[in-house]
Design a protein around this motif. Structure first.
Motif, PDB file in Angstrom:
ATOM      1  N   LYS A  53       0.843  -1.196   0.000  1.00  4.74           N
ATOM      2  CA  LYS A  53       0.000   0.000   0.000  1.00  4.74           C
ATOM      3  C   LYS A  53       0.881   1.249   0.000  1.00  4.74           C
ATOM      4  O   LYS A  53       0.648   2.178  -0.760  1.00  4.74           O
ATOM      5  CB  LYS A  53      -0.927  -0.007   1.214  1.00  4.74           C
ATOM      6  CG  LYS A  53      -1.882   1.147   1.256  1.00  4.74           C
ATOM      7  CD  LYS A  53      -2.814   1.039   2.456  1.00  4.74           C
ATOM      8  CE  LYS A  53      -3.743   2.229   2.516  1.00  4.74           C
ATOM      9  NZ  LYS A  53      -4.584   2.196   3.717  1.00  4.74           N
ATOM     10  N   ASN A  56       2.454   1.568  -3.429  1.00  6.71           N
ATOM     11  CA  ASN A  56       1.486   2.012  -4.431  1.00  6.71           C
ATOM     12  C   ASN A  56       1.126   3.485  -4.280  1.00  6.71           C
ATOM     13  O   ASN A  56       0.821   4.145  -5.264  1.00  6.71           O
ATOM     14  CB  ASN A  56       0.228   1.153  -4.379  1.00  6.71           C
ATOM     15  CG  ASN A  56       0.459  -0.244  -4.901  1.00  6.71           C
ATOM     16  OD1 ASN A  56       1.368  -0.485  -5.686  1.00  6.71           O
ATOM     17  ND2 ASN A  56      -0.359  -1.179  -4.455  1.00  6.71           N
ATOM     18  N   GLN A  57       1.175   4.002  -3.060  1.00  4.74           N
ATOM     19  CA  GLN A  57       0.859   5.420  -2.853  1.00  4.74           C
ATOM     20  C   GLN A  57       1.934   6.317  -3.448  1.00  4.74           C
ATOM     21  O   GLN A  57       1.627   7.315  -4.080  1.00  4.74           O
ATOM     22  CB  GLN A  57       0.679   5.715  -1.370  1.00  4.74           C
ATOM     23  CG  GLN A  57      -0.633   5.203  -0.834  1.00  4.74           C
ATOM     24  CD  GLN A  57      -0.783   5.460   0.660  1.00  4.74           C
ATOM     25  OE1 GLN A  57       0.180   5.813   1.343  1.00  4.74           O
ATOM     26  NE2 GLN A  57      -1.977   5.259   1.153  1.00  4.74           N
ATOM     27  N   CYS A  58       3.187   5.958  -3.228  1.00  6.56           N
ATOM     28  CA  CYS A  58       4.267   6.776  -3.777  1.00  6.56           C
ATOM     29  C   CYS A  58       5.589   6.030  -3.663  1.00  6.56           C
ATOM     30  O   CYS A  58       5.899   5.459  -2.610  1.00  6.56           O
ATOM     31  CB  CYS A  58       4.374   8.102  -3.027  1.00  6.56           C
ATOM     32  SG  CYS A  58       5.607   9.216  -3.739  1.00  6.56           S
ATOM     33  N   GLU A 128       6.222   7.979  -8.716  1.00  4.55           N
ATOM     34  CA  GLU A 128       4.967   7.493  -9.278  1.00  4.55           C
ATOM     35  C   GLU A 128       4.166   6.847  -8.170  1.00  4.55           C
ATOM     36  O   GLU A 128       4.698   6.506  -7.121  1.00  4.55           O
ATOM     37  CB  GLU A 128       5.213   6.525 -10.440  1.00  4.55           C
ATOM     38  CG  GLU A 128       6.106   5.356 -10.130  1.00  4.55           C
ATOM     39  CD  GLU A 128       6.510   4.573 -11.379  1.00  4.55           C
ATOM     40  OE1 GLU A 128       6.046   4.882 -12.492  1.00  4.55           O
ATOM     41  OE2 GLU A 128       7.305   3.645 -11.243  1.00  4.55           O
ATOM     42  N   GLY A 129       2.881   6.705  -8.409  1.00  4.72           N
ATOM     43  CA  GLY A 129       1.985   6.125  -7.421  1.00  4.72           C
ATOM     44  C   GLY A 129       0.647   6.846  -7.453  1.00  4.72           C
ATOM     45  O   GLY A 129       0.463   7.818  -8.189  1.00  4.72           O
ATOM     46  N   THR A 130      -0.271   6.385  -6.635  1.00  2.40           N
ATOM     47  CA  THR A 130      -1.622   6.946  -6.666  1.00  2.40           C
ATOM     48  C   THR A 130      -1.673   8.386  -6.208  1.00  2.40           C
ATOM     49  O   THR A 130      -2.514   9.147  -6.657  1.00  2.40           O
ATOM     50  CB  THR A 130      -2.579   6.110  -5.802  1.00  2.40           C
ATOM     51  OG1 THR A 130      -2.053   6.038  -4.468  1.00  2.40           O
ATOM     52  CG2 THR A 130      -2.772   4.724  -6.364  1.00  2.40           C
ATOM     53  N   HIS A 131      -0.758   8.814  -5.325  1.00  2.00           N
ATOM     54  CA  HIS A 131      -0.800  10.202  -4.859  1.00  2.00           C
ATOM     55  C   HIS A 131      -0.317  11.187  -5.913  1.00  2.00           C
ATOM     56  O   HIS A 131      -0.548  12.376  -5.817  1.00  2.00           O
ATOM     57  CB  HIS A 131       0.035  10.369  -3.586  1.00  2.00           C
ATOM     58  CG  HIS A 131       1.405  10.883  -3.840  1.00  2.00           C
ATOM     59  ND1 HIS A 131       2.394  10.105  -4.394  1.00  2.00           N
ATOM     60  CD2 HIS A 131       1.942  12.122  -3.680  1.00  2.00           C
ATOM     61  CE1 HIS A 131       3.488  10.840  -4.530  1.00  2.00           C
ATOM     62  NE2 HIS A 131       3.251  12.048  -4.111  1.00  2.00           N
ATOM     63  N   MET A 133      -1.198  11.174  -9.078  1.00  2.00           N
ATOM     64  CA  MET A 133      -2.176  11.354 -10.142  1.00  2.00           C
ATOM     65  C   MET A 133      -2.966  12.637  -9.925  1.00  2.00           C
ATOM     66  O   MET A 133      -3.333  12.977  -8.813  1.00  2.00           O
ATOM     67  CB  MET A 133      -3.137  10.172 -10.207  1.00  2.00           C
ATOM     68  CG  MET A 133      -2.468   8.864 -10.602  1.00  2.00           C
ATOM     69  SD  MET A 133      -3.577   7.455 -10.533  1.00  2.00           S
ATOM     70  CE  MET A 133      -4.877   7.967 -11.604  1.00  2.00           C
TER      71      MET A 133
END
Length: 158
Positions: A53, A56-58, A128-131, A133
């Protein structure tokens, strides 16, 4: 065998030291130097799910996730022992521990990325990661608005 034509033009890869700063790694990325790997060994100590997690965030762009408790097995099965490896973790102590684990297993060119992800972000290293975007705007889902925006942009550029 050395190619005399290119001697002195193409810089040699710098040696990998036990500790490196973010500028060193970013410089290698910007020069497009091959044959090095960045490992994200952040581990909150709870579960593999929590570790992924966080990844994936950053994370540093191109970094491979290898939780510290699985590090040796994953590295041995996927990396060559002489590959240049930069490791970052939750803190420098954890990164030093991970780097030492790899060295003890026979990896020869391992470096702790001092300051980890925070130091990387401080010098505007790519992440990169969800934060990272950009959240969608109101017009992103409206096809008519997107076409109007496109046409307005085309007219401005002409």
């Amino acid at each position: 065998m050395s190619n005399k034509l290119f001697d002195g033009i193409i810089p040699k890869e710098p040696p990998v030291h036990a500790q490196s700063d973010a500028h060193t790694v970013k410089s290698r990325l910007e020069w497009g130097e091959p044959a090095f790997t960045i490992l994200d060994v952040r581990s909150s100590g709870t579960s593999v799910l929590e570790t992924h997690k966080a990844y994936n965030q950053c994370h540093i762009m191109g970094a491979m996730p290898m939780p510290i408790d699985e590090l040796v097995d994953l590295a041995q099965s996927s990396l060559q022992k002489n590959r240049d490896i930069y490791v970052y973790a939750e803190n420098d102590q954890q990164a030093n521990q991970a780097a030492q684990m790899l060295r003890n297993t026979g990896f020869t060119n391992v470096s702790n990325l001092r300051g980890g992800l925070a130091a990387w972000k401080a010098i505007a290293g790519p992440v990169e990661g969800t934060h990272t975007m950009t959240p969608p705007g109101a017009d992103d889902y409206n096809v008519v608005s997107r076409i109007k925006n496109h046409l307005e942009t085309q007219q401005k550029e002409v």
